[in-house]
Design an enzyme around this catalytic site. Sequence first.
Site, short mmCIF file in Angstrom:
data_model
loop_
_atom_site.label_atom_id
_atom_site.label_comp_id
_atom_site.label_asym_id
_atom_site.label_seq_id
_atom_site.Cartn_x
_atom_site.Cartn_y
_atom_site.Cartn_z
N HIS A 137 0.86 -1.18 0.00
CA HIS A 137 0.00 0.00 0.00
C HIS A 137 0.90 1.23 0.00
CE1 HIS A 137 -4.21 -0.94 -0.07
NE2 HIS A 137 -4.04 -1.94 0.77
N ASP A 142 -4.73 2.08 2.00
CA ASP A 142 -5.06 1.40 3.26
C ASP A 142 -5.62 2.41 4.25
OD1 ASP A 142 -2.56 2.66 3.25
OD2 ASP A 142 -1.61 1.23 4.59
N TYR A 343 -8.23 9.51 -17.62
CA TYR A 343 -8.92 9.98 -16.42
C TYR A 343 -9.28 11.45 -16.62
CZ TYR A 343 -7.50 5.99 -13.42
OH TYR A 343 -7.34 4.76 -12.84
N GLU A 418 0.51 8.17 11.53
CA GLU A 418 -0.86 7.65 11.64
C GLU A 418 -1.85 8.61 12.29
OE1 GLU A 418 0.05 3.85 13.48
OE2 GLU A 418 -0.50 2.81 11.64
#
Length: 441
Positions: A137, A142, A343, A418
């Site tokens: 990832h 994630d 895209y 995090e």
Amino acid sequence: MPRQRRFALYAAFVAFGLAATAAAADDGLDDGLAALIDRAAPGVIADRRWLHQHPELSNREFETAKYVAGKLRALKLDVQTGVAHTGVVAVLRGGRPGPVIALRADMDALPVVEDVDVPFKSTVRTTYDGQDVGVMHACGHDGHMAILLGVAEVLAARRGELPGTVKFIFQPAEESAPPGEEGGAELMVKQGVLSREPRPEAIFGLHLFAGYEVGKVGYRAGGIMASSDDLRIVVDGKQTHGAAPWAGIDPIVAASQIVLGLQTIASRQMDVTEAPVIVTIGKIEGGVRNNIIPDRVEMKGTLRALDEDMRRQLHERVRRTAESTAAASGARASVHIAETHAYPVTWNDPALTQRMLPSLQRQFGARLFEARPMLGAEDFSFYQQQIPGLFLFVGVRPKGADPATFASNHSPRFTIDESALKTGVEALTRLAWDYLQGRTA
Ligand SMILES: [Zn+2]
Ligand SMILES: [Zn+2]
């Protein structure tokens, strides 16, 4: 146009700033969400670590989908699996009537061998395009999934008082489907994720980025990420001896002129005061030995723009420049745009951005900033072609880390602070909550 947009935004900023200050005393953020987000935060980190350790490539997110669907079912959401291959769509119906909105996270990892020493490091290997590869990832998807699961938990805890419906979209293959397969947001849209009941009227999403410090949240009205169209140009000449070029037509010289001519599109043919465009040729192939002028040269590249109208103009000019330049020497150029990859511009609807700005300001204060556009692409843009959408950047670079050397997204050393996950939960919860409440300036 952009100048007007910027002015409107600035005016909105001032007006909302004043309104927010006046309302801060009685209104503020004391709506109980902060405590719920704090309670969800450790679970969000745990989810992210599990997902990080079990990465899967585009259109192969089987275990990922199981994990996500299980969590959503535990929250008693209406869960549908197998959308656009491995996508998961969950619906949370609030206890009060109101609008329908969608929140989106992408699910896929990349063929990258992880080089970060964490206890939940990925050691997964698989086959990609005939090669044995590691899976990681490395783009932060994630984190996107863990954030969206956290938002689902928070909003589900308040469902009785929620005025409206939230559709949670977990989408496979953002990094584009394997060759020959369909996938990603484009396929989700095709399969009716936005057109089937409950039909969302607006969509929100975010991306974790190493380019920004943790805690920061970037927004931008209009083009925030670029359109991306692949480009293939075949230049046909006529083979001859390298010592007798007049006896043939040299596609190598014609291709060289085309490469240089294409670079004048951005500098001479497009209005650079509107927005930038990029033409990149990344591959040239032709010829077999030094003294033979070959029949054919093939070039591959990519085209980027930040505005759909400029994107169309760019395509037209690439065709014209390549074809006419080749014709000047008697060669022939055939131009193929968006054959395998296209895209759209990730376009933040200006009215929606303006509407949600006060919410973001209340939530993040000085941590909110107006981001410069990025010329990378995002398939969130396919949703924004259907309904107004707002896409944000959330910083993950630890405080004090050197931006010049900190590993970027897609790097084998990509890592996140995090605590950014909580910021992500705050952003999407705030947007969903305030939109459904009809809270505006
Ligand atoms: Zn990526
Ligand atoms: Zn990504």
